[in-house]
Write an enzyme that holds these catalytic residues in place. Structure first.
Site, PDB file in Angstrom:
ATOM      1  N   ILE A   1       0.830  -1.202   0.000  1.00  0.00           N
ATOM      2  CA  ILE A   1       0.000   0.000   0.000  1.00  0.00           C
ATOM      3  C   ILE A   1       0.865   1.253   0.000  1.00  0.00           C
ATOM      4  O   ILE A   1       0.567   2.230  -0.677  1.00  0.00           O
ATOM      5  CB  ILE A   1      -0.955  -0.013   1.207  1.00  0.00           C
ATOM      6  CG1 ILE A   1      -1.935  -1.188   1.084  1.00  0.00           C
ATOM      7  CG2 ILE A   1      -1.724   1.302   1.307  1.00  0.00           C
ATOM      8  CD1 ILE A   1      -2.797  -1.396   2.318  1.00  0.00           C
TER       9      ILE A   1
ATOM     10  N   ASP B   1      13.570   3.013  11.285  1.00  0.00           N
ATOM     11  CA  ASP B   1      12.831   1.888  11.855  1.00  0.00           C
ATOM     12  C   ASP B   1      11.880   2.444  12.902  1.00  0.00           C
ATOM     13  O   ASP B   1      12.311   2.900  13.966  1.00  0.00           O
ATOM     14  CB  ASP B   1      13.811   0.891  12.481  1.00  0.00           C
ATOM     15  CG  ASP B   1      13.111  -0.337  13.047  1.00  0.00           C
ATOM     16  OD1 ASP B   1      11.865  -0.369  13.078  1.00  0.00           O
ATOM     17  OD2 ASP B   1      13.821  -1.276  13.464  1.00  0.00           O
TER      18      ASP B   1
ATOM     19  N   ASN C   1       1.645   4.503   6.962  1.00  0.00           N
ATOM     20  CA  ASN C   1       1.321   3.179   6.430  1.00  0.00           C
ATOM     21  C   ASN C   1       2.132   2.063   7.060  1.00  0.00           C
ATOM     22  O   ASN C   1       1.726   0.903   7.001  1.00  0.00           O
ATOM     23  CB  ASN C   1       1.542   3.178   4.908  1.00  0.00           C
ATOM     24  CG  ASN C   1       1.503   1.785   4.329  1.00  0.00           C
ATOM     25  OD1 ASN C   1       0.452   1.161   4.259  1.00  0.00           O
ATOM     26  ND2 ASN C   1       2.667   1.270   3.936  1.00  0.00           N
TER      27      ASN C   1
ATOM     28  N   TYR D   1      -3.187  -7.227  16.895  1.00  0.00           N
ATOM     29  CA  TYR D   1      -3.197  -6.502  15.624  1.00  0.00           C
ATOM     30  C   TYR D   1      -4.503  -5.730  15.465  1.00  0.00           C
ATOM     31  O   TYR D   1      -4.501  -4.522  15.200  1.00  0.00           O
ATOM     32  CB  TYR D   1      -3.006  -7.469  14.462  1.00  0.00           C
ATOM     33  CG  TYR D   1      -3.004  -6.779  13.119  1.00  0.00           C
ATOM     34  CD1 TYR D   1      -1.841  -6.213  12.618  1.00  0.00           C
ATOM     35  CD2 TYR D   1      -4.164  -6.686  12.356  1.00  0.00           C
ATOM     36  CE1 TYR D   1      -1.826  -5.558  11.393  1.00  0.00           C
ATOM     37  CE2 TYR D   1      -4.165  -6.028  11.137  1.00  0.00           C
ATOM     38  CZ  TYR D   1      -2.998  -5.472  10.654  1.00  0.00           C
ATOM     39  OH  TYR D   1      -2.996  -4.818   9.451  1.00  0.00           O
TER      40      TYR D   1
ATOM     41  N   THR E   1       0.165  -7.839  -1.002  1.00  0.00           N
ATOM     42  CA  THR E   1       1.397  -7.148  -0.654  1.00  0.00           C
ATOM     43  C   THR E   1       2.365  -8.168  -0.062  1.00  0.00           C
ATOM     44  O   THR E   1       2.095  -9.370  -0.067  1.00  0.00           O
ATOM     45  CB  THR E   1       1.136  -6.040   0.389  1.00  0.00           C
ATOM     46  OG1 THR E   1       0.790  -6.652   1.642  1.00  0.00           O
ATOM     47  CG2 THR E   1       0.005  -5.111  -0.048  1.00  0.00           C
TER      48      THR E   1
END
Length: 257
Positions: A13, A59, A86, A148, A183
């Site tokens: 993305i 990072d 993102n 998540y 992805t």
């Protein structure tokens, strides 16, 4: 010429946002961990579209990485007009199977980095009375499915709350909630995808096109596909207990292998 900064820019993305924004004539600041891939991507976008492409290796699971991107966003001499948060990843395994260090790293990237980078960008945008932030979340935000999903639910709630607080300021904020997208995400997490039905997969470029239209319309939440809009409508009507069981079984079927 306006400038967009995209985190997690080298794949999926993030790369689709970079292609779209460069194609629209925006200068881009590309943020990811892999400096070699960043430089290759920047060269390609510059050569193809004639735009300025800056690279920033960082990072976002580290304090140093977040601070470096904060500093770039806060630079008044080189303002950023659009921020796309993102960067993100998934962990393989259920709760208590995933090492605590990995869970905390996820929260740092998905929550702390999003909070800090959004704040660093929006302060300048509000002074200039223009700008936008897209925070990439997930349809997992709407179902009870582990760390998540919980982190992505935070992204949605934070973004929509901040959007309300900034109403009338000239700054737009939008949470983007895709479903399964082709992805590197699942491969990096070691997750199997063979059993995911073909109709559930989205194309990253089409997703970004839909997201940009929703941003232009002033939406604070974008679910950029009719299939997932319908699924999320059904989720709202399902009993919470039943939903928890279904998402747990679905996660085992379609998730980590």
């Amino acid at each position: 010429m306006t400038t967009a900064l995209i985190t997690g820019a080298t794949a999926g993305i993030g790369a689709a946002f970079a292609r779209r924004l460069a194609g629209d004539g925006h200068s881009v600041v590309l943020v990811a961990r892999d400096e070699k891939r960043l430089r290759e991507q920047a060269t390609e976008l510059h050569d193809r579209h004639g735009i300025e492409a800056e690279v920033l290796s960082a990072d976002l699971a580290t304090e140093e990485g977040i601070a470096a991107v904060e500093a770039r966003l806060a630079d008044p001499k080189h303002p950023v007009d659009l921020l796309v948060n993102n960067a993100g990843f998934g962990n393989k395994g259920e709760y208590l199977e995933v090492p605590m260090a990995d869970e905390l790293a996820m929260l740092k990237v998905h929550c702390e980095a999003v909070l800090r980078l959004t704040t660093a960008a929006v302060r300048g945008m509000r002074e200039r009375r223009r700008g936008a932030v897209v925070n990439v979340a997930s349809v997992a935000a709407f179902v009870p499915r582990g760390t998540y999903g919980a982190s992505k639910a935070w992204v949605v709630q934070f973004t929509q709350g901040a959007a309300r607080d900034l109403a009338g300021s000239g700054v737009r904020l939008m949470a983007l909630c895709p479903g399964f997208v082709r992805t590197e995400f699942h491969q990096r997490a070691g997750m199997g995808t063979d059993n995911i039905p073909g109709w559930m997969w989205l194309d990253a470029d089409n997703l970004v096109d839909a997201a940009m239209k929703d941003l232009a319309r002033g939406k604070s939440l974008s679910i950029p596909d009719p299939r997932y809009k319908a699924l999320m409508g059904a989720v709202k009507l399902a009993p919470r207990g039943l939903l928890g069981g279904l998402t747990s079984r679905t996660g085992r079927k379609y998730g980590p292998r």
